[in-house]
Design a protein around this motif. Structure first.
Motif, PDB file in Angstrom:
ATOM      1  N   LEU A 156      80.394 -74.756 -29.705  1.00 21.96           N
ATOM      2  CA  LEU A 156      80.466 -74.242 -31.071  1.00 21.96           C
ATOM      3  C   LEU A 156      80.683 -72.729 -31.074  1.00 21.96           C
ATOM      4  CD1 LEU A 156      80.199 -75.043 -34.063  1.00 21.96           C
ATOM      5  CD2 LEU A 156      77.741 -74.544 -33.876  1.00 21.96           C
ATOM      6  N   CYS A 157      79.967 -72.032 -30.213  1.00 23.86           N
ATOM      7  CA  CYS A 157      80.139 -70.575 -30.118  1.00 23.86           C
ATOM      8  C   CYS A 157      81.555 -70.217 -29.683  1.00 23.86           C
ATOM      9  CB  CYS A 157      79.140 -69.989 -29.125  1.00 23.86           C
ATOM     10  SG  CYS A 157      77.418 -70.038 -29.661  1.00 23.86           S
ATOM     11  N   TYR A 158      82.059 -70.913 -28.678  1.00 29.22           N
ATOM     12  CA  TYR A 158      83.384 -70.607 -28.153  1.00 29.22           C
ATOM     13  C   TYR A 158      84.471 -71.011 -29.150  1.00 29.22           C
ATOM     14  CZ  TYR A 158      86.817 -69.700 -24.466  1.00 29.22           C
ATOM     15  OH  TYR A 158      87.846 -69.183 -23.728  1.00 29.22           O
ATOM     16  N   PHE A 159      84.214 -72.022 -29.956  1.00 27.74           N
ATOM     17  CA  PHE A 159      85.156 -72.434 -30.993  1.00 27.74           C
ATOM     18  C   PHE A 159      85.434 -71.273 -31.942  1.00 27.74           C
ATOM     19  CE2 PHE A 159      85.585 -73.814 -35.426  1.00 27.74           C
ATOM     20  CZ  PHE A 159      86.755 -74.563 -35.359  1.00 27.74           C
ATOM     21  N   PHE A 160      84.368 -70.618 -32.401  1.00 21.71           N
ATOM     22  CA  PHE A 160      84.563 -69.504 -33.330  1.00 21.71           C
ATOM     23  C   PHE A 160      85.120 -68.274 -32.617  1.00 21.71           C
ATOM     24  CE2 PHE A 160      81.776 -72.104 -35.994  1.00 21.71           C
ATOM     25  CZ  PHE A 160      82.483 -72.040 -37.189  1.00 21.71           C
ATOM     26  N   ILE A 196      75.097 -62.659 -24.991  1.00 19.51           N
ATOM     27  CA  ILE A 196      75.904 -63.446 -25.937  1.00 19.51           C
ATOM     28  C   ILE A 196      75.514 -63.132 -27.376  1.00 19.51           C
ATOM     29  CG2 ILE A 196      76.430 -65.798 -26.695  1.00 19.51           C
ATOM     30  CD1 ILE A 196      76.277 -66.669 -23.782  1.00 19.51           C
ATOM     31  N   THR A 197      74.235 -62.863 -27.630  1.00 20.43           N
ATOM     32  CA  THR A 197      73.807 -62.456 -28.975  1.00 20.43           C
ATOM     33  C   THR A 197      74.509 -61.176 -29.400  1.00 20.43           C
ATOM     34  OG1 THR A 197      71.624 -63.485 -28.805  1.00 20.43           O
ATOM     35  CG2 THR A 197      71.845 -61.655 -30.348  1.00 20.43           C
ATOM     36  N   ARG A 198      74.483 -60.181 -28.531  1.00 19.40           N
ATOM     37  CA  ARG A 198      75.128 -58.895 -28.832  1.00 19.40           C
ATOM     38  C   ARG A 198      76.618 -59.071 -29.088  1.00 19.40           C
ATOM     39  NH1 ARG A 198      78.589 -56.680 -24.958  1.00 19.40           N
ATOM     40  NH2 ARG A 198      77.027 -57.066 -23.345  1.00 19.40           N
ATOM     41  N   ILE A 199      77.272 -59.833 -28.226  1.00 18.73           N
ATOM     42  CA  ILE A 199      78.713 -60.034 -28.345  1.00 18.73           C
ATOM     43  C   ILE A 199      79.073 -60.713 -29.663  1.00 18.73           C
ATOM     44  CG2 ILE A 199      80.662 -61.362 -27.413  1.00 18.73           C
ATOM     45  CD1 ILE A 199      79.529 -60.816 -24.611  1.00 18.73           C
ATOM     46  N   MET A 200      78.380 -61.791 -29.982  1.00 16.18           N
ATOM     47  CA  MET A 200      78.766 -62.588 -31.138  1.00 16.18           C
ATOM     48  C   MET A 200      78.539 -61.860 -32.462  1.00 16.18           C
ATOM     49  SD  MET A 200      77.730 -66.476 -30.063  1.00 16.18           S
ATOM     50  CE  MET A 200      78.643 -67.150 -31.431  1.00 16.18           C
ATOM     51  N   VAL A 205      78.416 -64.464 -36.685  1.00 10.30           N
ATOM     52  CA  VAL A 205      77.228 -63.623 -36.820  1.00 10.30           C
ATOM     53  C   VAL A 205      75.969 -64.494 -36.858  1.00 10.30           C
ATOM     54  CG1 VAL A 205      76.041 -61.933 -38.264  1.00 10.30           C
ATOM     55  CG2 VAL A 205      78.533 -61.854 -38.050  1.00 10.30           C
ATOM     56  N   ILE A 206      76.025 -65.568 -37.621  1.00  9.53           N
ATOM     57  CA  ILE A 206      74.879 -66.482 -37.736  1.00  9.53           C
ATOM     58  C   ILE A 206      74.550 -67.115 -36.382  1.00  9.53           C
ATOM     59  CG2 ILE A 206      74.049 -68.606 -38.816  1.00  9.53           C
ATOM     60  CD1 ILE A 206      75.842 -67.882 -41.232  1.00  9.53           C
ATOM     61  N   LEU A 207      75.581 -67.571 -35.665  1.00  5.82           N
ATOM     62  CA  LEU A 207      75.374 -68.173 -34.344  1.00  5.82           C
ATOM     63  C   LEU A 207      74.823 -67.162 -33.344  1.00  5.82           C
ATOM     64  CD1 LEU A 207      78.563 -70.418 -34.047  1.00  5.82           C
ATOM     65  CD2 LEU A 207      76.193 -71.219 -33.993  1.00  5.82           C
ATOM     66  N   GLY A 208      75.249 -65.911 -33.482  1.00  2.00           N
ATOM     67  CA  GLY A 208      74.737 -64.871 -32.600  1.00  2.00           C
ATOM     68  C   GLY A 208      73.233 -64.699 -32.744  1.00  2.00           C
TER      69      GLY A 208
END
Length: 440
Positions: free
Chosen positions: A39-43, A100-104, A204-207
């Protein structure tokens, strides 16, 4: 004799029991990690390529040339490449969860800010910053997965997570064009502006969710018991080949890394040439309806999803990487040439490009099952990032090649020929890389 047979039978039963336990642990790990990473990589993928769909409105509205568009599409990768290796080396120290949090969060905010584009300079700056903030996501995710999966399972794991690319094209195309159609003019904003806003917000939400959901390492996983952690560690260690690199400095001096990186560069060039320019190609055939363009653009990615799963499964089953990665790339090149020769026949050209897209994504998937076998520790963190960063320059080069070809010849066909030649050279580079590691 009976005692020997009994011992052999007991050993066989023990092995079967261990395998059953291992499969159960991997099932548990996979359900926990892979859908979320997908899901993260999809966005992530959608935020890279949605300008290919937004272009159908924004280029005419803002008066950008194909060359300006090609430069903006590609400049993302310059920012990405510059910060990729440092980001992945930092990930090894601070962990995937924080990285990954920072990146997203940063890339999501930047993607939404694309709605403020009103001139080429703003376009270039935001696309460059999008690359800077997303740098390290894909190689960081790959490196993170090496903590959880043995190399013999990696092709299937990569196929599942990398499905985000085809899904981004398959679902992103009709969704983006639908947003552009129904939201155009809403609250004084154009449809393409709503695309960037709506598709950037979930990132942003996923991050934020990532910070609480991911676990950096199996030893820290509260959702695994001690025996499951021990079994996982034993399996990964058993299938882990001894590293030939003492650290990232040794990786920088290894020619194998650069042959791998060049091969990846050619695959990425082909994938992003299609990702960025396919909607324009369909429109140039005389199809003007945005929703129709969106659904047609989804077809190659549907094939890609099927090809990735099928080829990854056979690659893992046979434990064969070389021909799975090389032949798919070369076959894709041949089909791009077919599309050029069938220029006047849109249906045939489209089918050739669709199948070529599927084969390139299959090659891409198998490719990432290879480096984790030879790169460990800090060498893996930096080496995977180095291969990815050099390879992703293809994402800068190919949109510009296609844009220049379009302006010079008023056709994308010359660009497809260049992509085909590059894929063949990439296949040759992979063969050289495999020859350097004879056990591959």
């Amino acid at each position: 004799m009976n005692s020997i047979e009994g011992m052999a039978g007991g050993s066989s039963i023990g092995a079967q029991s261990r395998q059953a336990q291992l499969d159960a642990v991997y099932k548990k790990v996979s359900w926990r990690l892979l859908p979320f990473l997908l899901l993260c990589y999809f966005f992530a993928y959608l935020d890279r390529v949605n300008i290919g769909f937004a272009k159908l409105q924004m280029q005419q509205e803002l008066g950008f040339s194909d060359a300006v568009y090609g430069m903006a599409a590609g400049i993302f990768f310059l920012g990405y490449v510059m910060f990729e290796v440092p980001s992945n080396l930092l990930l090894e120290k601070v962990g995937a969860r924080k990285t990954i949090t920072r990146i997203m969060i940063l890339w999501g905010v930047t993607s939404m800010s694309m709605l403020f584009v009103n001139n080429p300079t703003t376009f270039y700056v935001l696309r460059f910053m999008l690359g800077v903030f997303e740098a390290g996501f894909a190689p960081g995710m790959i490196f993170f997965l090496t903590y959880w999966y043995s190399g013999e399972r990696m092709a299937r794991v990569m196929a599942f997570v990398m499905l985000a690319g085809p899904l981004g094209g398959m679902l992103g195309a009709p969704v983006s064009t639908h947003i552009m159609t129904v939201a155009h003019g809403l609250h004084g904003m154009s449809g393409w502006q709503w695309v960037f806003l709506i598709e950037g917000l979930p990132t942003v939400i996923l991050g934020i969710i990532t910070l609480f959901y991911l676990t950096d390492h199996p030893t820290q996983a509260k959702w695994l018991n001690d025996s499951e952690k021990a079994l996982l560690a034993s399996e990964i260690q058993h299938h882990q080949a001894a590293s030939t690199h003492s650290g990232f400095g040794a990786v920088l001096k290894d020619p194998w890394v650069y042959f791998m990186a060049f091969a990846y560069f050619t695959i990425i060039s082909g994938i992003y040439a299609i990702g960025f320019w396919l909607p324009s190609l369909i429109k140039s055939s005389g199809i003007d309806n945005l929703n129709t363009i969106g659904w047609l653009s989804a077809v190659p990615y549907l094939l890609s999803a099927v090809f990735m799963i099928v080829f990854a499964k056979t690659s893992d089953k046979l434990q064969e990487r070389k021909w799975h990665s090389v032949l798919t790339a070369v076959a894709a090149a041949a089909l791009l040439i077919v599309s050029v020769m069938a220029d006047s026949n849109f249906t045939l050209a489209f089918i050739a490009i669709a199948v070529a897209t599927g084969l390139m994504w299959a090659s891409y998937t198998i490719f990432w099952a290879i480096p984790s076998k030879y790169l460990k520790g800090s060498a893996a963190a930096g080496g995977i990032a180095l291969i990815n960063s050099i390879g992703l320059l293809g994402g800068f080069v190919s949109p510009n090649i296609m844009g220049m070809a379009k302006e010079m010849t008023n056709s994308l066909m010359a660009g497809w020929v260049v992509m085909a030649v590059m894929l063949v050279l990439g296949g040759a580079s992979l063969l050289i890389a495999f020859a350097m590691k004879k056990e591959a």
